[in-house]
Scaffold this active site. Structure first.
Site, PDB file in Angstrom:
ATOM      1  N   ARG A 198      62.819  55.231  15.148  1.00 11.78           N
ATOM      2  CA  ARG A 198      63.190  55.910  14.324  1.00 11.78           C
ATOM      3  C   ARG A 198      62.063  56.368  12.878  1.00 11.78           C
ATOM      4  O   ARG A 198      60.995  55.324  13.061  1.00 11.78           O
ATOM      5  CB  ARG A 198      63.773  54.075  13.791  1.00 11.78           C
ATOM      6  N   GLU A 200      62.356  55.514   9.699  1.00 12.60           N
ATOM      7  CA  GLU A 200      61.887  54.904   8.536  1.00 12.60           C
ATOM      8  C   GLU A 200      60.538  54.706   7.906  1.00 12.60           C
ATOM      9  O   GLU A 200      60.042  54.470   9.141  1.00 12.60           O
ATOM     10  CB  GLU A 200      63.157  54.040   8.189  1.00 12.60           C
ATOM     11  N   ARG A 206      59.340  42.981  10.561  1.00 13.22           N
ATOM     12  CA  ARG A 206      60.245  43.214  11.728  1.00 13.22           C
ATOM     13  C   ARG A 206      60.942  44.338  11.994  1.00 13.22           C
ATOM     14  O   ARG A 206      61.766  44.786  12.726  1.00 13.22           O
ATOM     15  CB  ARG A 206      61.405  43.042  10.914  1.00 13.22           C
ATOM     16  N   HIS A 207      59.875  45.581  12.094  1.00 18.68           N
ATOM     17  CA  HIS A 207      60.668  47.102  11.830  1.00 18.68           C
ATOM     18  C   HIS A 207      58.797  47.505  12.919  1.00 18.68           C
ATOM     19  O   HIS A 207      58.090  47.410  11.993  1.00 18.68           O
ATOM     20  CB  HIS A 207      61.053  47.726  10.849  1.00 18.68           C
ATOM     21  N   GLU A 341      67.779  39.263  12.645  1.00 19.56           N
ATOM     22  CA  GLU A 341      69.422  40.310  13.254  1.00 19.56           C
ATOM     23  C   GLU A 341      68.141  40.820  14.472  1.00 19.56           C
ATOM     24  O   GLU A 341      67.894  41.437  14.683  1.00 19.56           O
ATOM     25  CB  GLU A 341      69.643  41.522  12.560  1.00 19.56           C
ATOM     26  N   SER A 344      72.824  44.123  17.852  1.00 18.69           N
ATOM     27  CA  SER A 344      74.540  44.863  17.300  1.00 18.69           C
ATOM     28  C   SER A 344      75.174  44.711  17.454  1.00 18.69           C
ATOM     29  O   SER A 344      74.881  45.997  18.595  1.00 18.69           O
ATOM     30  CB  SER A 344      74.245  46.101  15.874  1.00 18.69           C
ATOM     31  N   ARG A 392      62.191  42.042  18.364  1.00 17.97           N
ATOM     32  CA  ARG A 392      62.769  40.814  17.644  1.00 17.97           C
ATOM     33  C   ARG A 392      63.276  39.492  18.592  1.00 17.97           C
ATOM     34  O   ARG A 392      63.071  38.665  17.935  1.00 17.97           O
ATOM     35  CB  ARG A 392      64.458  41.434  17.266  1.00 17.97           C
TER      36      ARG A 392
HETATM   37  P1  ATP Z   1      68.287  46.513  10.617  1.00 18.40           P
HETATM   38  O1  ATP Z   1      68.819  46.927   9.629  1.00 18.40           O
HETATM   39  O2  ATP Z   1      67.563  44.966  10.449  1.00 18.40           O
HETATM   40  O3  ATP Z   1      66.914  47.213  10.264  1.00 18.40           O
HETATM   41  P2  ATP Z   1      69.906  47.688  12.576  1.00 18.40           P
HETATM   42  O4  ATP Z   1      70.784  47.408  12.253  1.00 18.40           O
HETATM   43  O5  ATP Z   1      69.449  49.184  11.101  1.00 18.40           O
HETATM   44  O6  ATP Z   1      68.592  46.678  12.005  1.00 18.40           O
HETATM   45  P3  ATP Z   1      70.538  48.858  14.776  1.00 18.40           P
HETATM   46  O7  ATP Z   1      70.976  49.894  14.571  1.00 18.40           O
HETATM   47  O8  ATP Z   1      71.822  47.671  14.707  1.00 18.40           O
HETATM   48  O9  ATP Z   1      69.388  48.428  13.959  1.00 18.40           O
HETATM   49  O10 ATP Z   1      69.336  48.796  16.572  1.00 18.40           O
HETATM   50  C1  ATP Z   1      69.943  47.354  17.751  1.00 18.40           C
HETATM   51  C2  ATP Z   1      68.775  46.153  17.368  1.00 18.40           C
HETATM   52  O11 ATP Z   1      67.712  47.135  17.993  1.00 18.40           O
HETATM   53  C3  ATP Z   1      68.735  45.586  15.829  1.00 18.40           C
HETATM   54  O12 ATP Z   1      69.398  44.746  16.218  1.00 18.40           O
HETATM   55  C4  ATP Z   1      67.240  45.228  16.585  1.00 18.40           C
HETATM   56  O13 ATP Z   1      67.251  44.452  17.232  1.00 18.40           O
HETATM   57  C5  ATP Z   1      66.865  46.434  16.802  1.00 18.40           C
HETATM   58  N1  ATP Z   1      66.169  46.997  16.130  1.00 18.40           N
HETATM   59  C6  ATP Z   1      66.514  48.154  15.248  1.00 18.40           C
HETATM   60  N2  ATP Z   1      65.638  49.402  14.981  1.00 18.40           N
HETATM   61  C7  ATP Z   1      64.859  48.647  14.567  1.00 18.40           C
HETATM   62  C8  ATP Z   1      63.335  48.841  13.937  1.00 18.40           C
HETATM   63  N3  ATP Z   1      63.040  49.828  14.017  1.00 18.40           N
HETATM   64  N4  ATP Z   1      62.363  48.323  15.003  1.00 18.40           N
HETATM   65  C9  ATP Z   1      62.388  47.052  15.412  1.00 18.40           C
HETATM   66  N5  ATP Z   1      64.118  46.704  16.245  1.00 18.40           N
HETATM   67  C10 ATP Z   1      64.599  47.666  15.702  1.00 18.40           C
HETATM   68 MG    MG Z   2      72.473  46.348  12.789  1.00 21.39          MG
END
Ligand code: ATP
Ligand code: MG
Length: 418
Positions: A198, A200, A206-207, A341, A344, A392
């Site tokens: 990703r 971003e 946490r990211h 989180e 999802s 996470r």
């Molecule tokens: P958040 O809103 O917390 O940034 P997200 O809703 O964008 O997460 P999802 O697309 O739902 O993330 O991805 C499924 C799961 O993968 C998340 O619940 C999280 O545990 C993990 N995850 C997603 N993006 C990241 C990231 N950039 N770094 C670490 N873990 C991630």
């Molecule tokens: Mg999510």
């Protein structure tokens, strides 16, 4: 006679005795090699000259009486230096007297793995993935691998890394979402353990820009409740399995794991807003829950002794196009743990007309997703799944403050090497 291989982490020379602390390659419990001049002058001589950091092979046996608090006492009868350092000094203080910064730890990750605590984290990570695989196989899933080089971004968002792919642009997969759904037109139960990329510019604890997910997708379901049941079952399996198999590692990390009770509470989005309101936090209906909201909800759950809980019935507005819509709500859920989180998921839209409508409403061009939509034209069954973040999950299970502690070589905006 036992043979141990490892590195010298600490050395204490008190004249006639040299104490060497080594974490053997096959374990996490330190051993303290006691080298007495009076007992074995040859070994003592080698020990005296040893540099902290050297790789050694030690033959000997465990002492009959164990006095040292640092580790298991070991009486060597032979010490061989198998590799010397080319540097004068090791850049990490293994004695634990000067705590090192996270950056130092990440720069020298391979060296910190010589420490019981750091090694324990990655032994546990490996066990989590092993337990997850066991659970999926036991439940009739097959492991799949979807492409990481893609021709379109998963959700059409701007959060993908772009790269040159011969004459075209390609993107690194931000999740296996579209491909695992396409597989539902040919398989019933799939899982994948995979990196997500990703783009971003995160600057949170946490990211990551490269993180690992445990993803699954199941066909012929009734609704998202089927998926939540499977997810909570996996979580319990993981926690119980770790408690059983990694007791030594958990002890080093000072973690006591207790398997959560099934079913995990399901809290509707509307109820979350109510809980927040009682805590004096107003968010508008239809807004996504942010870090602050998640944390407050986590605190409230902790008060009732609950670690893991689902948030359900989200507004469709905040969820991606592939989620099944129910008027203004959606068949989606998040799994949160202590205010974070972890996953999802939900039921997906399998009816092509609705799916196209969803895309249009989210401002996406169905033409960009033709390869995906095509899979929905041949009797796609109702299906659903989730993506669970490995790092996470580790953060919450092991009380790690920064997600970077849960991955060997983290990738974030500032860190591309090592
Ligand atoms: P958040 O809103 O917390 O940034 P997200 O809703 O964008 O997460 P999802 O697309 O739902 O993330 O991805 C499924 C799961 O993968 C998340 O619940 C999280 O545990 C993990 N995850 C997603 N993006 C990241 C990231 N950039 N770094 C670490 N873990 C991630
Ligand atoms: Mg999510």
């Amino acid at each position: 006679l036992e043979t141990l291989c490892g590195w010298i982490n600490e050395k204490k020379d008190i004249g006639g005795i040299v104490f060497l602390t080594v974490v053997p390659d096959n374990g996490i419990k330190p051993i303290v090699a006691v080298c007495k001049k009076g007992r074995n002058p040859e070994v003592w001589k080698v020990a005296k000259k040893l540099k902290i950091g050297s790789a050694v092979r030690i033959d000997g046996q465990y002492a009959e009486t164990q006095i040292s608090k640092k580790g298991l006492e070991f009486i060597p009868c032979k010490i061989v230096v198998v590799s010397e350092m080319s540097e004068e000094k090791i850049p990490i203080d293994f004695s634990g007297k000067t705590p090192f910064l996270l950056d130092t730890k990440l720069d020298y990750r391979y060296l910190t793995l010589r420490l019981p605590r750091e090694r324990a984290i990655f032994i546990i990570r490996s066990e989590i993935l092993k337990l997850a695989r066991e659970w999926f196989y036991k439940n009739g899933f097959i492991e799949v691998h979807t492409p990481k080089l893609c021709g379109a971004g998963a959700e059409g968002g701007a959060t993908v890394f772009e790269l040159n792919y011969f004459e075209k642009k390609a993107y690194l997969a931000q999740s296996p979402q579209l491909y695992k759904q396409m597989l539902m037109s040919g398989l019933e139960k799939v899982f994948e353990i995979t990196p997500y990329f990703r783009a971003e510019k995160f600057s949170t604890t946490r990211h990551l820009n490269e993180s690992w997910g445990i993803d699954m997708e199941v066909g012929f379901i009734d609704n998202e409740e089927d998926i939540m049941r499977l997810l909570e079952d996996l979580i319990v399996h993981l926690v119980e399995g770790l408690a059983e198999r990694c007791s030594k590692e958990l002890k080093i990390l000072n973690v006591k794991l207790k398997a959560p009770e099934k079913p995990f509470p399901r809290i509707k989005y509307d109820e979350v807003l109510e809980i927040l309101r009682r805590r004096g936090v107003e968010i508008e209906w239809g807004e996504d829950l942010g870090d602050r909201e998640e944390k407050i909800l986590g605190e409230e759950m902790t008060k009732s002794g609950i670690d893991f809980y689902f948030i359900t019935k989200y507004p469709w507005k905040v969820k991606p196009f592939y989620i099944m819509r129910e008027n203004y709500l959606s068949r989606s859920f998040d799994l949160d743990c202590k205010g974070l989180e972890l996953a999802s998921g939900g039921q997906r839209e399998h009816r092509i007309n609705e799916l196209v409508n969803n895309m249009l409403e989210k401002g996406l061009n169905p033409k960009d997703f033709e390869f995906y939509l095509e899979a929905f034209r041949y009797a796609m069954p109702p299906h659903g799944g989730y993506g669970l973040g490995v790092e996470r999950l580790m953060m919450k299970l092991l009380n790690l403050e920064n997600i970077r502690e849960a991955i060997l070589f983290p990738r974030d905006r500032w860190r591309l090497v090592p």
